[in-house]
Design an enzyme around this catalytic site. Structure first.
Site, PDB file in Angstrom:
ATOM      1  N   ASP A 217       0.070   5.084   0.946  1.00  0.00           N
ATOM      2  CA  ASP A 217      -0.074   6.023   2.066  1.00  0.00           C
ATOM      3  C   ASP A 217      -0.115   5.265   3.392  1.00  0.00           C
ATOM      4  O   ASP A 217      -0.972   4.416   3.610  1.00  0.00           O
ATOM      5  CB  ASP A 217      -1.340   6.863   1.886  1.00  0.00           C
TER       6      ASP A 217
ATOM      7  N   ASP B 215       0.879  -1.157   0.000  1.00  0.00           N
ATOM      8  CA  ASP B 215       0.000   0.000   0.000  1.00  0.00           C
ATOM      9  C   ASP B 215       0.928   1.221   0.000  1.00  0.00           C
ATOM     10  O   ASP B 215       2.092   1.124   0.395  1.00  0.00           O
ATOM     11  CB  ASP B 215      -0.875  -0.027   1.259  1.00  0.00           C
TER      12      ASP B 215
END
Length: 179
Positions: A10, A8
């Site tokens: 952020d 992922d």
């Protein structure tokens, strides 16, 4: 077949400051480069899979995300780390009008981005690893049949009941993850 470290963005690659879309606001998290170096040494492909609802919300454009990802990939390259690809989902179920508002197959927790990476890079998902900071990350990985699903604790996980998580591991920070 190949194995991948699926990340992922952020909260994992960069500090999550809400809707990061400019280089000036992008700050790498501690240990992300050393984690990727470990993965690289073991022949993992490194692939980014990120929801970018700020596009649907009209906060920034897809072009801004592509430019930020080009810069991010170049920064990893300076550390001798190859990012094979950065996938992003611009959609949101409640925002974005005709172009972006819908329930798509790419927005995590749906596995679309991971399955696209699987096809494009001939990935063995049973040998791959997903690292995220939200339950939607690990649910997408579970749906894509990724066996090792690591959840990094964050502000988002505090609201979740971690007894019911789809994660195979829960860590406080990236430095706890070993390959």
């Amino acid at each position: 077949m190949n194995k991948a470290l699926l990340l992922d963005r952020d909260g994992i690659i960069n500090h999550d400051l809400a809707y990061v879309h400019k280089v000036a606001d992008f700050s790498f998290t501690d240990h992300i480069f050393s984690l990727c170096q470990q993965a690289k040494a073991l022949d993992y492909f490194i692939i980014v899979v990120t929801n970018q609802a700020g596009i649907a919300r009209g906060l920034y454009t897809e072009q801004a995300v592509r430019e930020l990802h080009q810069w991010m990939i170049a920064e990893f390259k300076k550390a001798d780390i190859d990012i094979q690809k950065a996938y992003y989902c611009p959609h949101h179920p409640e925002h974005g009008g005709l172009q972006y508002q819908h329930n798509c197959l790419c927005r995590k927790p749906m596995p679309g981005m991971l399955l696209q990476a699987k096809r494009e890079f001939d990935l063995d998902m049973s040998q791959s690893v997903m690292i995220g900071d939200r339950e939607s990350d690990v649910k997408a990985a579970l749906a894509a049949k990724v066996n090792r699903r690591i959840l990094v604790k964050s502000d988002y996980t505090q609201a979740d009941n971690l007894d019911d998580t789809a994660a195979t591991e829960i860590v406080e920070c990236l430095s706890e993850i070993k390959f």
